[in-house]
Design a protein around this motif. Structure first.
Motif, PDB file in Angstrom:
ATOM      1  N   GLU A  89     -59.633   0.097 -15.863  1.00  0.00           N
ATOM      2  CA  GLU A  89     -59.397   0.028 -17.615  1.00  0.00           C
ATOM      3  C   GLU A  89     -57.707  -0.836 -17.279  1.00  0.00           C
ATOM      4  O   GLU A  89     -57.359  -0.163 -16.571  1.00  0.00           O
ATOM      5  CB  GLU A  89     -59.438   1.548 -18.129  1.00  0.00           C
ATOM      6  CG  GLU A  89     -58.940   0.930 -19.922  1.00  0.00           C
ATOM      7  CD  GLU A  89     -59.339  -0.666 -20.636  1.00  0.00           C
ATOM      8  OE1 GLU A  89     -58.331  -1.535 -20.918  1.00  0.00           O
ATOM      9  OE2 GLU A  89     -59.535   0.070 -21.408  1.00  0.00           O
ATOM     10  N   PRO A 100     -62.097   3.713 -17.882  1.00  0.00           N
ATOM     11  CA  PRO A 100     -62.475   2.610 -19.589  1.00  0.00           C
ATOM     12  C   PRO A 100     -63.718   3.983 -19.743  1.00  0.00           C
ATOM     13  O   PRO A 100     -64.493   4.618 -19.063  1.00  0.00           O
ATOM     14  CB  PRO A 100     -63.128   1.823 -17.956  1.00  0.00           C
ATOM     15  CG  PRO A 100     -63.438   1.869 -17.067  1.00  0.00           C
ATOM     16  CD  PRO A 100     -62.787   2.947 -16.330  1.00  0.00           C
ATOM     17  N   SER A 118     -60.525   8.171 -24.646  1.00  0.00           N
ATOM     18  CA  SER A 118     -61.530   7.380 -23.815  1.00  0.00           C
ATOM     19  C   SER A 118     -63.149   7.810 -24.490  1.00  0.00           C
ATOM     20  O   SER A 118     -64.052   7.135 -24.570  1.00  0.00           O
ATOM     21  CB  SER A 118     -61.414   6.604 -22.097  1.00  0.00           C
ATOM     22  OG  SER A 118     -60.194   6.059 -22.126  1.00  0.00           O
TER      23      SER A 118
END
Ligand SMILES: C[S@@+](CC[C@H](N)C(=O)[O-])C[C@H]1O[C@@H](n2cnc3c(N)ncnc32)[C@H](O)[C@@H]1O
Length: 291
Positions: A219, A231, A258
């Motif tokens: 990410e 991510p 996340s």
């Protein structure tokens, strides 16, 4: 289907394998003693009320007093690296390990029987190389967890432009350039969930995710506004493999949230902890944007 016993030659593709002889060996006998029978585990009460869930707590996860015992199905996190990122204190190694141990004990308390704790970690430095994965095994086993596997998260394919090779084309001091991090997988009391639930992983994803190397692009820190996000896709893969629909997913070092977004995207509830007001605000904003 025919069953084979442990042998010098392993099992063929079409045979299922009876591994009891392997697990009866002295190698296993005294190392791990904490596995409980499903019958006993089903007697442990799992709280049903969830009014504490779907919240970000801006507190240290060393004390997650809002979460009752045995309530969480899966925890997924990446701890602070203690390497000088914005949020890092400059802790000595022992102080850092004490923090991770305190949090591991709390995660153990709040996990339900058969609940999993997946910890993302990278090894650090070169002179010397600090094998964080090895230290983290010791810490989590000390907290009571049973290790059940390790995933290599391959973040890049190679030839990624890094020129930190030490000595160029010379054996004087070549350095490895890491393309990977680790996901260490632990469980509480059992390797199988004693309860039944709905799994939503597809056949193809199951085939891919049960392999020990995962290719998931990293990410962008800038895009998310946190120096070390993982991510959402990585968290989603962990969630679909290791939890049922409607389970509650915890991230004790939630950063930009996340794990929470991945939980919501996959019809699970979430709970997150972070000591930084700034990152709690970013996590809440990202979650609200998703809702
Ligand atoms: C590696 S980052 C997590 C990043 C996250 N996985 C993401 O995708 O954004 C670690 C986080 O742990 C937080 N942290 C450090 N000490 C903590 C503690 N005692 N309790 C809770 N959070 C803590 C830091 O503020 C930082 O946001």
């Amino acid at each position: 289907m025919a069953k084979t016993r442990t042998s010098s030659f392993g099992a063929g593709k079409r045979e299922s394998h009876d591994a009891s002889l392997f697990y009866d060996r002295n190698l296993y006998k005294h190392l791990f003693s904490k596995v409980e029978s499903p019958k006993k585990l089903l007697q442990i009460e799992v709280p049903q009320a969830r009014k504490w869930a779907n919240k970000i707590y801006c507190e240290s996860s060393e004390n997650m007093k809002s979460i009752p015992d045995n309530a969480i199905a899966l925890a997924f996190t990446s701890p602070p690296y203690n390497v000088g990122k914005d949020y890092d204190d400059d802790m000595g190694l022992q102080q850092y390990f004490d923090l991770l141990l305190n949090v591991a004990k709390e995660v153990y308390r709040v996990l339900r029987p058969g609940g999993r704790y997946v910890v993302n970690i990278a090894n650090l430095g070169r002179k010397p190389y600090i094998p964080m994965n090895s230290f983290l095994y010791q810490i989590h086993m000390q907290a009571g967890f049973l290790p059940m596997g390790e995933i290599i998260w391959q973040k890049a394919k190679g030839a990624n432009g890094s020129c930190a090779w030490g000595s160029w084309k010379s054996a004087k001091a070549p350095r490895l350039r890491d393309l990977h991090e680790y996901l260490l997988v632990f469980t509480k009391l059992a390797y199988a969930r004693p309860d039944r639930g709905e799994s939503d992983i597809s056949r193809d994803e199951f085939m891919e995710s049960t392999l020990s190397v995962w290719n998931v692009p990293p990410e962008s820190a800038k895009r998310v506004g946190h120096p070390a996000p993982f991510p959402v896709e990585l968290a989603e893969r962990v969630i679909r493999l290791y939890s049922y629909v409607n389970d509650i997913i915890l991230d004790p070092f939630v950063g930009s949230g996340s794990t929470c977004i991945a939980a919501l995207k996959n019809k699970r509830d979430y709970v997150g902890y972070d000591i930084s007001k700034k990152y709690c605000a970013i996590a809440r904003k990202r979650i609200n944007q998703f809702l």
